[in-house]
Design a protein around this motif. Structure first.
Motif, PDB file in Angstrom:
ATOM      1  N   PHE A  65      19.681  50.020  35.685  1.00  0.00           N
ATOM      2  CA  PHE A  65      20.961  49.743  35.828  1.00  0.00           C
ATOM      3  C   PHE A  65      21.605  48.963  34.891  1.00  0.00           C
ATOM      4  CE2 PHE A  65      21.147  52.061  40.056  1.00  0.00           C
ATOM      5  CZ  PHE A  65      22.207  53.214  39.687  1.00  0.00           C
ATOM      6  N   ALA A  66      21.115  47.667  34.764  1.00  0.00           N
ATOM      7  CA  ALA A  66      21.659  46.491  33.889  1.00  0.00           C
ATOM      8  C   ALA A  66      21.565  47.043  32.563  1.00  0.00           C
ATOM      9  CB  ALA A  66      21.067  45.313  34.190  1.00  0.00           C
ATOM     10  N   THR A  67      20.296  47.595  32.173  1.00  0.00           N
ATOM     11  CA  THR A  67      20.199  48.166  30.690  1.00  0.00           C
ATOM     12  C   THR A  67      21.138  49.248  30.206  1.00  0.00           C
ATOM     13  OG1 THR A  67      17.770  47.346  30.793  1.00  0.00           O
ATOM     14  CG2 THR A  67      18.369  48.941  29.079  1.00  0.00           C
ATOM     15  N   LEU A  68      21.295  50.202  31.358  1.00  0.00           N
ATOM     16  CA  LEU A  68      22.056  51.199  31.039  1.00  0.00           C
ATOM     17  C   LEU A  68      23.637  51.097  30.987  1.00  0.00           C
ATOM     18  CD1 LEU A  68      20.779  53.967  33.220  1.00  0.00           C
ATOM     19  CD2 LEU A  68      20.531  53.786  30.930  1.00  0.00           C
ATOM     20  N   ALA A  69      23.981  49.824  31.629  1.00  0.00           N
ATOM     21  CA  ALA A  69      25.194  49.211  31.465  1.00  0.00           C
ATOM     22  C   ALA A  69      25.459  48.610  30.197  1.00  0.00           C
ATOM     23  CB  ALA A  69      25.568  48.306  32.644  1.00  0.00           C
ATOM     24  N   GLY A  70      24.701  47.948  29.755  1.00  0.00           N
ATOM     25  CA  GLY A  70      24.673  47.487  28.427  1.00  0.00           C
ATOM     26  C   GLY A  70      24.922  48.543  27.264  1.00  0.00           C
ATOM     27  N   LEU A  73      28.280  50.144  27.585  1.00  0.00           N
ATOM     28  CA  LEU A  73      29.299  49.276  26.736  1.00  0.00           C
ATOM     29  C   LEU A  73      29.099  49.454  25.093  1.00  0.00           C
ATOM     30  CD1 LEU A  73      29.474  46.143  29.029  1.00  0.00           C
ATOM     31  CD2 LEU A  73      31.036  47.865  28.750  1.00  0.00           C
ATOM     32  N   ALA A  74      27.932  49.566  24.720  1.00  0.00           N
ATOM     33  CA  ALA A  74      27.760  49.350  23.341  1.00  0.00           C
ATOM     34  C   ALA A  74      28.018  51.017  22.750  1.00  0.00           C
ATOM     35  CB  ALA A  74      26.213  49.402  22.869  1.00  0.00           C
ATOM     36  N   PRO A  82      31.526  50.662  14.458  1.00  0.00           N
ATOM     37  CA  PRO A  82      32.150  49.608  15.256  1.00  0.00           C
ATOM     38  C   PRO A  82      33.817  49.741  14.784  1.00  0.00           C
ATOM     39  CG  PRO A  82      30.683  48.676  13.933  1.00  0.00           C
ATOM     40  CD  PRO A  82      30.554  50.153  13.551  1.00  0.00           C
ATOM     41  N   PRO A  83      34.633  49.380  15.669  1.00  0.00           N
ATOM     42  CA  PRO A  83      35.966  49.119  15.513  1.00  0.00           C
ATOM     43  C   PRO A  83      36.202  48.261  14.578  1.00  0.00           C
ATOM     44  CG  PRO A  83      35.471  48.631  17.598  1.00  0.00           C
ATOM     45  CD  PRO A  83      34.342  49.076  17.260  1.00  0.00           C
ATOM     46  N   ALA A  84      37.335  48.600  13.892  1.00  0.00           N
ATOM     47  CA  ALA A  84      37.757  47.534  12.621  1.00  0.00           C
ATOM     48  C   ALA A  84      38.855  47.152  12.739  1.00  0.00           C
ATOM     49  CB  ALA A  84      37.562  48.142  11.105  1.00  0.00           C
TER      50      ALA A  84
END
Length: 86
Positions: A65-70, A73-74, A82-84
């Motif tokens: 779960f923690a890995t999937l949350a990261g 988010l990515a 990535p947003p500029a």
């Protein structure tokens, strides 16, 4: 009167590129693992005893779960672009 639009089986309401099937499968495994970890009766793991194999879910589901949350988010923060700016 109401009218309905017929969709073919290959058409879907959401675009296919917006979902990652592997991420959804991993989330499903994490949910099943959390159910086993919280509801199942677990013993010390012994590979020769199939009755103790439920203990594999202990601890690993929360890490998944923690890995999937990261990862989520990515992906939400820009995926490969990535947003500029500010």
């Amino acid at each position: 009167m109401t009218s309905t639009l017929a969709m073919s089986p290959t058409e879907s309401a959401a675009p296919a590129a917006s979902r990652l099937v592997a991420l959804d499968v991993a989330r499903g495994l994490a949910v099943l693992g959390m159910i086993v970890a919280h509801v199942g009766v677990t013993r010390d793991l012994a590979w020769a005893d199939p009755g103790s194999w439920l203990s594999i879910a202990n601890g690993r589901s929360s890490i998944l779960f923690a890995t999937l949350a990261g990862m989520s988010l990515a992906l939400m923060s820009g995926r490969e672009r990535p947003p500029a700016g500010q």
